[in-house]
Every structure is written in structure tokens, then in C-alpha cells.
Design an enzyme around this catalytic site. Structure first.
Site, PDB file in Angstrom:
ATOM      1  N   PRO A  25     -58.865 -39.462  20.261  1.00 42.77           N
ATOM      2  CA  PRO A  25     -58.333 -38.142  20.631  1.00 42.77           C
ATOM      3  C   PRO A  25     -56.838 -37.974  20.374  1.00 42.77           C
ATOM      4  O   PRO A  25     -56.057 -38.915  20.537  1.00 42.77           O
ATOM      5  CB  PRO A  25     -58.623 -38.050  22.137  1.00 42.77           C
ATOM      6  N   TYR A  38     -44.950 -41.445  17.302  1.00 48.52           N
ATOM      7  CA  TYR A  38     -46.086 -41.603  16.383  1.00 48.52           C
ATOM      8  C   TYR A  38     -45.768 -41.318  14.919  1.00 48.52           C
ATOM      9  O   TYR A  38     -46.637 -41.451  14.064  1.00 48.52           O
ATOM     10  CB  TYR A  38     -47.253 -40.720  16.861  1.00 48.52           C
ATOM     11  N   ASN A  89     -58.661 -46.893  16.006  1.00 47.64           N
ATOM     12  CA  ASN A  89     -57.593 -46.562  16.950  1.00 47.64           C
ATOM     13  C   ASN A  89     -58.240 -45.651  17.999  1.00 47.64           C
ATOM     14  O   ASN A  89     -58.365 -44.438  17.774  1.00 47.64           O
ATOM     15  CB  ASN A  89     -56.440 -45.836  16.257  1.00 47.64           C
ATOM     16  N   ALA A  92     -56.167 -42.699  23.464  1.00 49.62           N
ATOM     17  CA  ALA A  92     -56.180 -42.803  24.930  1.00 49.62           C
ATOM     18  C   ALA A  92     -57.438 -43.502  25.457  1.00 49.62           C
ATOM     19  O   ALA A  92     -57.405 -44.135  26.520  1.00 49.62           O
ATOM     20  CB  ALA A  92     -56.044 -41.416  25.543  1.00 49.62           C
ATOM     21  N   GLU A 113     -58.680 -53.467  15.866  1.00 49.27           N
ATOM     22  CA  GLU A 113     -58.057 -52.437  16.729  1.00 49.27           C
ATOM     23  C   GLU A 113     -56.640 -52.184  16.220  1.00 49.27           C
ATOM     24  O   GLU A 113     -55.892 -53.130  15.970  1.00 49.27           O
ATOM     25  CB  GLU A 113     -58.010 -52.973  18.176  1.00 49.27           C
ATOM     26  N   HIS A 115     -53.024 -49.630  16.717  1.00 54.32           N
ATOM     27  CA  HIS A 115     -52.248 -48.599  17.401  1.00 54.32           C
ATOM     28  C   HIS A 115     -50.972 -48.364  16.612  1.00 54.32           C
ATOM     29  O   HIS A 115     -50.350 -49.327  16.129  1.00 54.32           O
ATOM     30  CB  HIS A 115     -51.906 -49.030  18.825  1.00 54.32           C
TER      31      HIS A 115
END
Ligand code: DQA
Length: 161
Positions: A25, A38, A89, A92, A113, A115
Site C-alpha cells: 500500500p 522514499y 515490499n 505498511a 524482502e 524496503h
């Protein structure tokens, strides 16, 4: 001739490794969303870079973004038997989703994974990842470059068998 070429193209593609890249999201808002954290790149730009790098590496890369937990779970379930690796990713949902963890745990293929930000350097609630202990590898803090690292790292994992 055209048909013959079509068949050849199909059989060539059937030998390619398929990789699914999942974005959780709010990642559809990249570029506009808290750019100090970001970055300025949009998700479309990140995806285009991944498809390009994938093609250079001889991979078939599919990308998928959703703001909905169930849609991500559905996509992970569909990955079973159809792709050879997953980069995710969960955004949240990293910190909250038992459903995404359970779906990933059903896969018998490597999952990486990723981020954009270094989640361990941020608020305490971001330090927990529901998937950290079931993934093959983790990348955080490299911004959008982390997706390329994740893709390349996944290929190394797949090469080792
Ligand atoms: C994120 C970090 C999460 O804590 C956050 O909720 C995101 C993005 C990252 O890529 O740095 O949406 O996963």
C-alpha cells in the site's frame, strides 16, 4: 513462418525464469509521497527499470501493486507453481500482516524482502517485520536501487539452487 517464429518465441520464454515483484500500500504514490524518505522516482519508473534489468538478465519480470491486503494475498497464492522467485515490499503491511506472512510461508521458492528506507532507523513500530524470519534475504535503505539489488540477489540465490 510467422507462426513458427511465434512458437519459437513461446518456447524460448518457457525457459526463462519468472520473477514476481510485489509492492504494498501507498507505493503507488512514490515520487509524490514523502520524497525525503522514499525518493523522487515514481513506481512506474521503478517498474520500468526492473523490467529492463530483468530482460538483460534473461528473466520474465511481472510487477504488481495493491493497496489491499487480500489482493496481495491472492497474488502470492497465484505465484505458487507459476514463478521461480518473489521480491516483495509489503510497505505498511510489513509490520502488521499475518495474512501476507502466511501466504508467503506457503511458497517453496525464494522470497526477498525489500524496503526503500532503512526501517530499523525509523520509528519503533517499523522495526518489526512479520516476514523477516521466513524470507531468504532482506534489503533496506538503498532507496529504489534496492529493488535492483533484490532482483540481482534473487538470481544469485536461484543459481545456487
Ligand atoms: C517501506 C517502509 C514501511 O514502514 C512503510 O510503511 C512503507 C514503505 C519502505 O519501503 O521503506 O510504506 O516499506
Amino acid at each position: 513462418m510467422e507462426n513458427g517464429e511465434g512458437v519459437k518465441a513461446m518456447s524460448d520464454r518457457s525457459h526463462q525464469k519468472r520473477i514476481l515483484i510485489l509492492h504494498g500500500p501507498n507505493l503507488n504514490m512514490l515520487g509524490k509521497r514523502e520524497p525525503d524518505i522514499y525518493g523522487h522516482e515514481s513506481l512506474a519508473e521503478i517498474d520500468a527499470g526492473l523490467l529492463k534489468r530483468g530482460a538483460e538478465l534473461g528473466l520474465e519480470v511481472e510487477t504488481f501493486q495493491s493497496n489491499y491486503e487480500g489482493a496481495l494475498v491472492d497474488k502470492i497464492q497465484q505465484a505458487a507453481g507459476t514463478v521461480q522467485g518473489v521480491v516483495i515490499n509489503p510497505a505498511a503491511y510489513t509490520h502488521t500482516s499475518v495474512a501476507i506472512r502466511d501466504a508467503l510461508a506457503m511458497l517453496d521458492i525464494p522470497v526477498v524482502e525489500i524496503h526503500l528506507s532503512n526501517i530499523n532507523k525509523r520509528e519503533p513500530f517499523r522495526h518489526t517485520s512479520m516476514i523477516a524470519d521466513i524470507v531468504a534475504a532482506r534489503i533496506a535503505g538503498f532507496g529504489s536501487y534496492g529493488y535492483l539489488l533484490a532482483l540481482e540477489g534473487l538470481i544469485e540465490i536461484l543459481k545456487k539452487g
